[in-house]
Design a protein around this motif. Sequence first.
Motif, short mmCIF file in Angstrom:
data_model
loop_
_atom_site.label_atom_id
_atom_site.label_comp_id
_atom_site.label_asym_id
_atom_site.label_seq_id
_atom_site.Cartn_x
_atom_site.Cartn_y
_atom_site.Cartn_z
N GLY A 25 0.82 -1.21 0.00
CA GLY A 25 0.00 0.00 0.00
C GLY A 25 0.85 1.25 0.00
N VAL A 26 1.90 1.26 0.80
CA VAL A 26 2.82 2.41 0.83
C VAL A 26 3.46 2.59 -0.54
CG1 VAL A 26 4.99 3.29 1.78
CG2 VAL A 26 3.29 2.27 3.31
N ALA A 27 3.94 1.50 -1.11
CA ALA A 27 4.64 1.56 -2.40
C ALA A 27 3.72 2.04 -3.53
CB ALA A 27 5.22 0.19 -2.75
N ALA A 28 2.42 1.84 -3.39
CA ALA A 28 1.48 2.26 -4.42
C ALA A 28 1.27 3.78 -4.43
CB ALA A 28 0.14 1.55 -4.23
N ALA A 29 1.62 4.42 -3.33
CA ALA A 29 1.45 5.87 -3.25
C ALA A 29 2.63 6.57 -3.94
CB ALA A 29 1.38 6.30 -1.78
N GLN A 120 -4.31 6.53 12.71
CA GLN A 120 -5.30 5.61 12.14
C GLN A 120 -5.68 4.59 13.22
OE1 GLN A 120 -6.58 5.23 8.62
NE2 GLN A 120 -6.07 7.36 8.97
N ASN A 121 -6.89 4.09 13.12
CA ASN A 121 -7.30 3.02 14.01
C ASN A 121 -6.48 1.78 13.71
OD1 ASN A 121 -9.28 4.46 15.41
ND2 ASN A 121 -10.78 4.06 13.81
N ALA A 135 -6.36 -6.71 2.25
CA ALA A 135 -6.80 -5.51 1.54
C ALA A 135 -6.87 -4.31 2.49
CB ALA A 135 -8.15 -5.75 0.88
N ARG A 136 -7.34 -4.54 3.71
CA ARG A 136 -7.39 -3.46 4.71
C ARG A 136 -5.98 -2.98 5.05
NH1 ARG A 136 -10.35 -5.23 9.76
NH2 ARG A 136 -9.79 -3.12 10.38
N CYS A 137 -5.04 -3.91 5.16
CA CYS A 137 -3.65 -3.54 5.46
C CYS A 137 -3.04 -2.73 4.32
CB CYS A 137 -2.81 -4.78 5.75
SG CYS A 137 -3.19 -5.56 7.33
N CYS A 138 -3.31 -3.14 3.11
CA CYS A 138 -2.82 -2.41 1.93
C CYS A 138 -3.39 -0.99 1.92
CB CYS A 138 -3.19 -3.18 0.67
SG CYS A 138 -2.47 -2.49 -0.84
N GLY A 141 -1.63 1.17 4.52
CA GLY A 141 -0.33 1.65 4.06
C GLY A 141 -0.47 2.81 3.10
N SER A 142 -1.38 2.71 2.17
CA SER A 142 -1.62 3.77 1.20
C SER A 142 -2.13 5.04 1.89
CB SER A 142 -2.63 3.29 0.16
OG SER A 142 -2.93 4.30 -0.76
N THR A 143 -3.04 4.88 2.83
CA THR A 143 -3.61 6.02 3.55
C THR A 143 -2.53 6.76 4.34
OG1 THR A 143 -5.77 4.94 3.73
CG2 THR A 143 -5.31 6.72 5.29
N ILE A 144 -1.68 6.03 5.01
CA ILE A 144 -0.60 6.66 5.78
C ILE A 144 0.34 7.41 4.84
CG2 ILE A 144 1.43 6.23 7.23
CD1 ILE A 144 -1.19 5.94 8.75
N ALA A 145 0.75 6.77 3.75
CA ALA A 145 1.67 7.41 2.81
C ALA A 145 1.05 8.66 2.19
CB ALA A 145 2.07 6.42 1.72
N GLU A 146 -0.19 8.57 1.76
CA GLU A 146 -0.85 9.72 1.15
C GLU A 146 -1.07 10.83 2.17
OE1 GLU A 146 -1.29 10.24 -1.94
OE2 GLU A 146 -1.08 8.24 -2.81
N GLY A 147 -1.40 10.46 3.40
CA GLY A 147 -1.60 11.46 4.47
C GLY A 147 -0.31 12.20 4.80
#
Length: 153
Positions: A25-29, A120-121, A135-138, A141-147
């Motif tokens: 998820g992080v890498a996708a950002a 994040q929760n 999927a939730r974990c991915c 990761g994306s949410t944290i990176a984008e935030g």
Amino acid sequence: MSDILIIFHSQTGNTEKLAESVSRGVAAAENARAVFKRAADTTVLDLKNCKAVIICSPEYFGYMAGAVKDFFDRTYEELKDDPGIWKKPYCVVISAGNDGTGALNHIERICKGYRFKKVQNPIICKGPVTEEILARCCELGSTIAEGVNAGIF
């Protein structure tokens, strides 16, 4: 480039699967890089140099993994008064055989000592790792990176 530190420990592979999904998820950002490290190999510099940290631990006997606790023990004294880590965004992922709350409570209490900022929760995976939880974990990761990139965290 924002480095997002993903600290994990895993014996059975379950927590590692969760952490890998967070990393994807992080890498996708855009403009984000996942720094994927076993807790035993994570250093003070890793924590100082990241923009956010995601702590992934199994729950053992109602507590975090010993390797995750060791990471905290090895880094706390040097970092406790370092304003560079105060309000550093963090979140937690737990792989739990029971309910995960014991491990979560201990990790969150320690993170308060570092003066991290919970953004994040937590995700608690009870039982087998499913596609839904991955999927939730991915997404986490994306949410944290984008935030981090947007300056929200």
